[in-house]
Enzyme design. Structure first.
Site, PDB file in Angstrom:
ATOM      1  N   HIS A 128      -5.534  -4.634  -1.873  1.00  0.00           N
ATOM      2  CA  HIS A 128      -5.404  -3.484  -2.786  1.00  0.00           C
ATOM      3  C   HIS A 128      -5.351  -3.908  -4.258  1.00  0.00           C
ATOM      4  CE1 HIS A 128      -4.777  -0.224   0.122  1.00  0.00           C
ATOM      5  NE2 HIS A 128      -4.159  -1.133   0.860  1.00  0.00           N
TER       6      HIS A 128
ATOM      7  N   LYS B 126     -12.677  -2.049   0.312  1.00  0.00           N
ATOM      8  CA  LYS B 126     -11.963  -1.114  -0.576  1.00  0.00           C
ATOM      9  C   LYS B 126     -12.699  -1.104  -1.920  1.00  0.00           C
ATOM     10  CE  LYS B 126      -7.524  -2.043   1.778  1.00  0.00           C
ATOM     11  NZ  LYS B 126      -7.631  -1.087   2.883  1.00  0.00           N
TER      12      LYS B 126
ATOM     13  N   SER C 192       0.785  -1.231   0.000  1.00  0.00           N
ATOM     14  CA  SER C 192       0.000   0.000   0.000  1.00  0.00           C
ATOM     15  C   SER C 192       0.818   1.283   0.000  1.00  0.00           C
ATOM     16  CB  SER C 192      -0.953   0.011   1.192  1.00  0.00           C
ATOM     17  OG  SER C 192      -0.219  -0.063   2.390  1.00  0.00           O
TER      18      SER C 192
HETATM   19  N1  PLP Z   1      -4.729  -6.123   4.224  1.00  0.00           N
HETATM   20  C1  PLP Z   1      -4.215  -5.064   3.566  1.00  0.00           C
HETATM   21  C2  PLP Z   1      -3.100  -5.285   2.589  1.00  0.00           C
HETATM   22  C3  PLP Z   1      -4.731  -3.782   3.781  1.00  0.00           C
HETATM   23  O1  PLP Z   1      -4.218  -2.717   3.152  1.00  0.00           O
HETATM   24  C4  PLP Z   1      -5.791  -3.630   4.701  1.00  0.00           C
HETATM   25  C5  PLP Z   1      -6.374  -2.297   5.012  1.00  0.00           C
HETATM   26  O2  PLP Z   1      -5.795  -1.276   4.941  1.00  0.00           O
HETATM   27  C6  PLP Z   1      -6.277  -4.758   5.360  1.00  0.00           C
HETATM   28  C7  PLP Z   1      -5.724  -5.987   5.101  1.00  0.00           C
HETATM   29  C8  PLP Z   1      -7.384  -4.655   6.362  1.00  0.00           C
HETATM   30  O3  PLP Z   1      -8.601  -4.634   5.679  1.00  0.00           O
HETATM   31  P1  PLP Z   1      -9.948  -4.413   6.501  1.00  0.00           P
HETATM   32  O4  PLP Z   1     -10.183  -2.934   6.518  1.00  0.00           O
HETATM   33  O5  PLP Z   1     -10.994  -5.166   5.732  1.00  0.00           O
HETATM   34  O6  PLP Z   1      -9.733  -4.988   7.854  1.00  0.00           O
END
Ligand code: PLP
Length: 431
Positions: A253, A284, A225
């Site tokens: 992502h 997302k 990210s």
């Molecule tokens: N995994 C990644 C790579 C993320 O960027 C995020 C959120 O920023 C998550 C997991 C967590 O997702 P959630 O908001 O559904 O808990």
């Protein structure tokens, strides 16, 4: 790790990915150096040390200020106290958070199932809409089955905490998301190893040294990210095959963004159906509400239903979300219009920024980090942009290395050409 958001109008911080040694979290989490924190924690009562920690964050500029948005998430948002601004910091990649069909599906879910299950899945907490979203996710991900959780954070913790045995070894990319790190902490493997970000030679050496483990689990984000970098899944699939390891990809992502039909990093890397386990978020690109999932073999999903603690001891995904997310995936399966639009918007913004003289890291993802270098300068630029009606967040140390402060632009398919013109004009003005 702590993701430091230094966007205007006030400094803001969010827990996200960590840099470097991601298995060291607590200190990163609040942006304090270990010695300061240790002293504070040792010497004071809860109240005193809490005040001291908060003061320290205020003084060091790492105190999080929440921005309140009045109304739905979209290409523009109404920021309380400021008015409409173009939003380039949401993960609303396909603009589905406020798509009429997605919203209507949530309404229909509310009408049919009401607020929720008031139960965990195995007692009386599974609605038929859960089966429907899980079948939809599995088909989309190209796996036998899928299971939903209230977030991808939960899904990662549930998965890793359940599948890893005591004589297994975990191999985790150094830039993996915090939920993977915490999932690894919940597991009790023989060893947790962090390999240098994207460094297959380092991973290979670590795999080779652990061939006597019962099982080897390689875990990576699909899209990282902070950089927008994409994992080389073709290389990882091959490596896992060679060393009899299982590959887990968190494609939060990537899904809805990468691949011709939006099926994420595995599609982009031409390994659809060859990644052992995929996790992802529904919060997302896939509707933006909340929710996460694990997709994999039927045996894996059966095991999670029987043994994963978040599904055994925590409520199911709200039905509104199950229904809105299913509609989001249905839209993706209908045609590639939204993905095409997103790609066109990413290309236009990236090309425009480069033409203005900005240093943008190359990536097929919808994350465009603009390298600024100096942290104060990055903050200043994000404040100037907001004054011009463009909301972009700046990130500095410790989220990114010192001297590598950046503005992170997140592109949405919902942005019109007019929005993009305004964005580029604003970036031109602050250059
Ligand atoms: N995994 C990644 C790579 C993320 O960027 C995020 C959120 O920023 C998550 C997991 C967590 O997702 P959630 O908001 O559904 O808990």
């Amino acid at each position: 790790m702590c993701l430091k958001i230094i966007g205007a109008p006030a400094a803001l911080f969010i827990s996200l990915n960590v840099l470097g040694s991601r298995f060291v979290f607590a200190d990163d989490l609040i942006g304090l150096d270990s010695d300061i924190k240790r002293n504070l924690m040792n010497t004071t009562s809860f109240e005193a040390r809490t005040r001291a920690l908060l003061n320290e964050q205020r003084q060091s500029g790492t105190y999080k200020h929440l921005q309140y948005i009045v109304g739905p998430m979209g290409p523009t948002v109404n920021l309380e106290g400021r008015g409409d601004v173009i939003c380039l910091c949401s993960n609303n990649y396909l603009g589905l958070a406020n798509h009429p069909e997605v919203v209507a599906a949530a309404h229909a879910g509310l009408d049919q199932y009401a607020a929720g299950t008031a139960s965990v899945r195995f007692i009386c907490g599974t609605f038929t809409c859960h089966r429907e979203i899980e079948e939809t996710i599995a088909t989309f991900a190209g796996t036998e089955a899928a299971l939903t959780y209230v977030s991808c954070w939960c899904a990662n913790e549930a998965l890793i905490g359940t599948i890893v045995g005591p004589n297994d070894v975990i191999f985790s990319d150094a830039l993996n998301h915090a939920s993977i790190i915490d999932g690894c902490r919940l597991a009790r493997p023989r060893e947790r190893m962090v390999y240098a970000h994207g460094d297959h030679a380092d991973l290979e050496a670590k795999l080779k040294a652990n061939m006597d483990a019962d099982a080897r689990w390689v875990i990576t984000d699909g899209v990282f990210s902070m950089e927008g970098a994409v994992a080389d899944l073709a290389g990882l699939v091959e490596m896992c095959k060679r060393y009899d390891a299982r590959l887990i990809v968190d494609d939060s992502h990537g899904v809805g963004v990468l691949g011709r039909t939006g099926r994420g990093t595995p599609e982009h890397c031409d390994v659809l159906g060859r990644v052992d386990i995929i996790t992802g978020t529904l919060g997302k690109a896939l509707g933006g509400a909340a929710g996460g999932y694990v997709a994999g073999s039927q045996d894996l999903i059966d095991l999670l239903v029987q043994r994963s603690r978040p599904s055994l001891f925590s409520n199911a995904l709200p039905p509104t979300v199950a229904c809105s997310a299913k509609q989001a995936i249905t839209l993706l399966q209908r045609d590639t219009v939204l993905m095409d639009r997103l790609r066109a918007n990413v290309a236009r913004i990236r090309t425009g920024l480069i033409a203005l003289g900005y240093e943008c890291q190359d990536s097929p993802s919808a994350i465009i980090p603009i390298m600024i270098g100096d942290e104060a300068e990055a903050i200043r630029k994000s404040e100037q942009l907001l004054d011009l009606g463009v909301w972009v967040v700046a990130f500095g140390y410790p989220v990114v290395p010192k001297g590598k402060a950046r503005l992170r632009v997140q592109v949405s398919a919902a942005l019109t050409d007019k929005h993009i013109d305004q964005v580029l004009t604003a970036f031109g003005e602050i250059k």
